[in-house]
Write a protein that holds these residues in place. Structure first.
Motif, PDB file in Angstrom:
ATOM      1  N   ALA A 350       0.833  -1.211   0.000  1.00 50.02           N
ATOM      2  CA  ALA A 350       0.000   0.000   0.000  1.00 50.02           C
ATOM      3  C   ALA A 350       0.859   1.249   0.000  1.00 50.02           C
ATOM      4  N   ILE A 351       1.669   1.391  -1.015  1.00 47.26           N
ATOM      5  CA  ILE A 351       2.610   2.511  -1.074  1.00 47.26           C
ATOM      6  C   ILE A 351       1.929   3.873  -1.036  1.00 47.26           C
ATOM      7  N   PRO A 352       0.755   4.077  -1.662  1.00 49.63           N
ATOM      8  CA  PRO A 352       0.131   5.408  -1.585  1.00 49.63           C
ATOM      9  C   PRO A 352      -0.194   5.852  -0.162  1.00 49.63           C
ATOM     10  N   MET A 353      -0.300   4.912   0.782  1.00 47.34           N
ATOM     11  CA  MET A 353      -0.654   5.268   2.147  1.00 47.34           C
ATOM     12  C   MET A 353       0.524   5.073   3.094  1.00 47.34           C
ATOM     13  N   ILE A 354       1.720   5.114   2.583  1.00 45.85           N
ATOM     14  CA  ILE A 354       2.895   4.727   3.352  1.00 45.85           C
ATOM     15  C   ILE A 354       3.086   5.574   4.604  1.00 45.85           C
ATOM     16  N   ASN A 355       2.775   6.863   4.541  1.00 48.71           N
ATOM     17  CA  ASN A 355       2.989   7.724   5.704  1.00 48.71           C
ATOM     18  C   ASN A 355       2.053   7.370   6.853  1.00 48.71           C
ATOM     19  N   ARG A 356       0.806   7.187   6.546  1.00 48.19           N
ATOM     20  CA  ARG A 356      -0.158   6.882   7.600  1.00 48.19           C
ATOM     21  C   ARG A 356       0.011   5.463   8.128  1.00 48.19           C
ATOM     22  N   LEU A 357       0.476   4.566   7.275  1.00 52.27           N
ATOM     23  CA  LEU A 357       0.637   3.170   7.676  1.00 52.27           C
ATOM     24  C   LEU A 357       1.894   2.928   8.501  1.00 52.27           C
ATOM     25  N   SER A 358       2.883   3.775   8.316  1.00 48.95           N
ATOM     26  CA  SER A 358       4.219   3.504   8.832  1.00 48.95           C
ATOM     27  C   SER A 358       4.289   3.504  10.357  1.00 48.95           C
ATOM     28  N   LEU A 359       4.910   2.472  10.900  1.00 46.76           N
ATOM     29  CA  LEU A 359       5.274   2.417  12.312  1.00 46.76           C
ATOM     30  C   LEU A 359       6.794   2.387  12.414  1.00 46.76           C
ATOM     31  N   SER A 360       7.300   2.858  13.522  1.00 47.89           N
ATOM     32  CA  SER A 360       8.741   2.873  13.752  1.00 47.89           C
ATOM     33  C   SER A 360       9.009   2.538  15.208  1.00 47.89           C
ATOM     34  N   THR A 361      10.274   2.289  15.526  1.00 47.74           N
ATOM     35  CA  THR A 361      10.635   2.012  16.917  1.00 47.74           C
ATOM     36  C   THR A 361      10.282   3.195  17.803  1.00 47.74           C
ATOM     37  N   ALA A 362      10.549   4.398  17.302  1.00 43.48           N
ATOM     38  CA  ALA A 362      10.237   5.602  18.085  1.00 43.48           C
ATOM     39  C   ALA A 362       8.739   5.726  18.331  1.00 43.48           C
ATOM     40  N   LYS A 363       7.929   5.430  17.319  1.00 38.06           N
ATOM     41  CA  LYS A 363       6.480   5.539  17.483  1.00 38.06           C
ATOM     42  C   LYS A 363       5.967   4.494  18.467  1.00 38.06           C
ATOM     43  N   LEU A 364       6.528   3.287  18.417  1.00 40.99           N
ATOM     44  CA  LEU A 364       6.112   2.248  19.361  1.00 40.99           C
ATOM     45  C   LEU A 364       6.503   2.622  20.788  1.00 40.99           C
TER      46      LEU A 364
END
Length: 724
Positions: A350-364
């Motif tokens: 789902a590349i068009p929604m990559i920003n909203r989908l993205s999780l990171s260690t910092a976000k967790l």
């Protein structure tokens, strides 16, 4: 009266490739149905008062027309003569005469309705279709030819045709079924004609596990061949020859023959106008017969499981609910590699929604910190005493906080929403049903597994359920007997769609965020040129969409600096009608003053006064968040009092409209509703109250004129942190 009537209607339509294979496994596949048989029960064709149900028939004709013009092959099996005859007999008209009249009247009425769609009609009469195998073969050949020629047959069984006695061979094989009524005839016709779908319309919503109207009767959404032992049937139809047991036998026989079946209500005035098209569109209407039983529970079963476990969750000690939330926080960091791996799979799809989908260690890590804070701050939520009253001697009343019940949260794209909302549900003791976007399916799955793992430390794993079946949002919104509150998290379109679809379930949220900033004539230049409301996060629901300027500021340095600052931030400006009238060369004039841009765009409009600004906001705003920029305290206070929005600010960014920034901890969203919860909705917004009365055998008669007791209604002080 022993004739089977074939009314032939000519339709012109496009062609759809006909699917092949077994019956459909899921409702969503019904959209692929090419050849469809619609069976109309006697109760559908006739009215209780006496006569044909012309309104229903007209609606059915219209729906068949719509589907036929889509390129489908429609056939109708209808009845009603006996029902019509019985009604006429009650009005002292001979049965034989009424049967003839019913046949003649019904056929002519159908002709008239089809003619209203500019269709040609003809009739084919034959006595022997149900009794003579050779005639049946000829009839099937004729029907195939008629369908090939874009002709729709309407077969009237009359309910008066009585076939010769034959052995009861029902369900002995897909090629044999005793034709006893229009249910068995419709099933026989559907299988012999290789129909993809049989829609059987009756006067009940579908198949119930016990007779409809009994206390514990539940409508069955999907029925499987192995479930028939769990059904208790009631009496047969009040009109016609069949009953629900006959319908189920016919449906199962058709299902074995490769035809999918739906039994639904064709008499309800609110749904008759679209019941057939809704079924073909795959909506949750009636009972769907399927040979494929899913591995997991249905959404109805999930909801019941959640409610049962949710009541246990609500009865836990506050410290125990806090332990569950802290455990979830720990799991978010301990299992971060598994979470990020699942999230990566979603992002790749789902590349068009990559920003909203993205999780990171910092976000967790940030999520885990927020959950721990919530675990501490929520310990005085459920069961807190809000009011205590001494009604009379030894009769005390308390108002205490309690969970709402079962929450349905529908969210798009943002998987970080799942642990936030789950933690709030745990803290407030609510059961929770989650429906996430399919674009985050892998991430949602692992996050839900971790949530249930945390819940299991106190035996309430079922309190939070993730809907992973093929449930459409609109179908979930119809579960008014199972769900207490719907909370949408997503786009304005999602919220609007849910608000429209919700049937008897309150929706907590806002469909639009048309937020205003009014720059008063006495505004500070430094505060006026701050573009945080627009530029901090333009896509947020609390971002400014319309900038209102007092007319005295036009052609002044403060106005020029505001425009320069917006241009520096690459904000596209749309001119309101009044603003455009002041300019020789203006920006593009706005199409609507109610626009939520959700991007680096905004509207500028001119107003004459603070009161004019208030009136503009009330007319074009969405009651979300509105701001005044001024140094005049009296003007500001009038604005704060008069503007009827969930959040009203003075000299501060609209972006402060947020649960975290308000100190509420996590939030489930922002509500523009006018009851229960308004503005950012945190833990308090997920609670309601109940009244608890403790007495010693008091009765109302004790307080009558002749009684021995008097009402006191004394307020009893409630110490901070008092629990019932």
């Amino acid at each position: 009266s022993t004739n089977t009537v074939l009314i032939i209607t000519i339709w012109h339509r496009m062609q759809i490739p006909r699917p092949h294979g077994k019956s459909f496994a899921h409702r969503s596949e019904l959209k692929q149905a090419k050849r469809i048989v619609v069976k109309l029960g006697s109760a559908v064709v006739t009215r209780d008062e006496c006569g044909l149900a012309l309104g229903r028939l007209a609606s059915i004709v219209e729906q068949v027309a719509v589907l036929q013009n889509q390129g489908r092959e429609m056939m109708i099996v209808t009845s009603g003569a006996v029902a019509f005859g019985k009604q006429r007999l009650r009005h002292e008209i001979l049965l034989s005469q009424s049967v003839r009249q019913a046949l003649h009247s019904g056929q002519n009425q159908l002709k008239d309705m089809f003619q209203s769609w500019r269709q040609e009609h003809a009739q084919l009469l034959d006595r022997a279709y149900m009794f003579d195998c050779s005639r049946q073969i000829k009839h099937c050949h004729t029907l195939h030819e008629l369908l090939r020629m874009n002709i729709v047959p309407i077969i009237n069984t009359n309910d008066a045709v009585v076939p010769p006695p034959v052995p009861n061979s029902d369900l002995q094989g897909v090629n044999v079924i005793s034709i006893k009524d229009n249910d068995s005839l419709a099933a026989r016709l559907a299988v012999e004609m290789k129909a993809d779908l049989l829609i059987a319309l009756s006067d009940v919503e579908g198949l119930y596990d016990s007779p409809p109207g009994t206390d514990d009767a539940k409508l069955i959404d999907i029925f499987y061949p192995g479930d028939q032992q769990s059904i208790t049937y009631g009496t047969k139809s009040r009109v016609g020859l069949g009953g629900m047991e006959a319908k189920v036998k016919a449906a199962l026989w058709a299902l074995q023959g490769g035809t999918s079946v739906v039994i639904a209500n064709g008499t309800h005035p609110k749904v008759t106008g679209h019941v057939i098209t809704d079924i073909v569109e795959g909506k949750k209407v009636g009972t769907f017969f399927s040979e494929v039983k899913p591995a997991g529970p249905t959404v109805e079963q999930q909801t019941e499981m959640a409610r049962h476990a949710g009541r246990t969750l609500a009865s836990l000690l506050p410290e125990q609910r806090g332990e569950i939330i802290c455990c979830l926080a720990e799991l978010l960091t301990e299992k971060k590699e598994e979470i990020l791996s699942a999230n990566k799979r979603d992002m790749e799809l789902a590349i068009p929604m990559i920003n909203r989908l993205s999780l990171s260690t910092a976000k967790l890590n940030s999520l885990a910190i927020g959950l721990r804070q919530l675990a501490v701050s929520s310990r005085d939520s459920v069961g807190r005493v809000l009011r205590r009253t001494r009604v009379a001697n030894n009769l005390e009343l308390e108002q205490i906080t309690v969970p709402i019940g079962v929450l349905l949260v529908i969210f798009e794209s943002r998987p970080d929403c799942l642990p936030q909302v789950s933690a709030l549900a745990i803290a407030s003791g609510n059961a929770l049903l989650l429906k996430g976007g399919k674009e985050a399916a892998n991430t949602n799955k692992i996050l839900h597994q971790l949530t249930q793992e945390a819940l299991s430390i106190h035996g309430v794993a079922d309190a939070i359920q993730l809907v992973s079946t093929r449930e459409e949002v609109e179908d979930l919104c119809r579960l008014d007997k199972l769900i207490d509150l719907i909370i949408p998290r997503g786009s304005s379109k999602l919220v609007r769609d849910i608000q429209r679809a919700a049937k008897g379930i309150p929706v907590l949220g806002h469909s639009e965020g048309v937020c205003h900033v009014y720059v008063d004539s006495e505004a500070s230049i430094d505060k006026a040129i701050d573009v945080d409301s627009k530029c901090d996060y333009p896509a947020a629901c609390n971002a400014m969409e319309t900038l209102l300027i007092h007319r005295d500021l036009l052609r002044t340095p403060i106005f020029d600096q505001i425009i320069d600052m917006l241009r520096t931030e690459h904000v596209k400006i749309h001119a309101g009608p009044r603003f455009a009238s002041y300019l020789t060369f203006s920006p593009s004039e706005v199409k609507s003053l109610r626009t939520e841009y959700g991007d680096l765009e905004c509207c500028i409009e001119v107003v004459d006064s603070m009161q004019d600004a208030v009136d503009h906001i009330h007319k074009y705003g969405s009651s979300h968040t509105d701001v005044i920029v001024t140094e005049n305290e009296e003007t500001a206070e009038q604005f704060l009092q008069q503007v009827d929005s969930a959040c009203v600010f003075w000299n501060s960014s609209s972006r402060f409209a947020d649960g975290y920034r308000f100190g509420l901890g996590a939030e489930v969203g922002i509500s523009t509703a006018r009851i229960h919860a308004r503005g950012p909705v945190g833990l308090e917004g997920l609670l309601t109250t109940k009244w608890v009365l403790r007495g010693e055998g008091h009765t109302v008669s004790d307080f009558s004129e002749q009684g021995s007791m008097k009402y006191l209604h004394e307020n009893i002080p409630v110490p901070q942190g008092s629990f019932s």
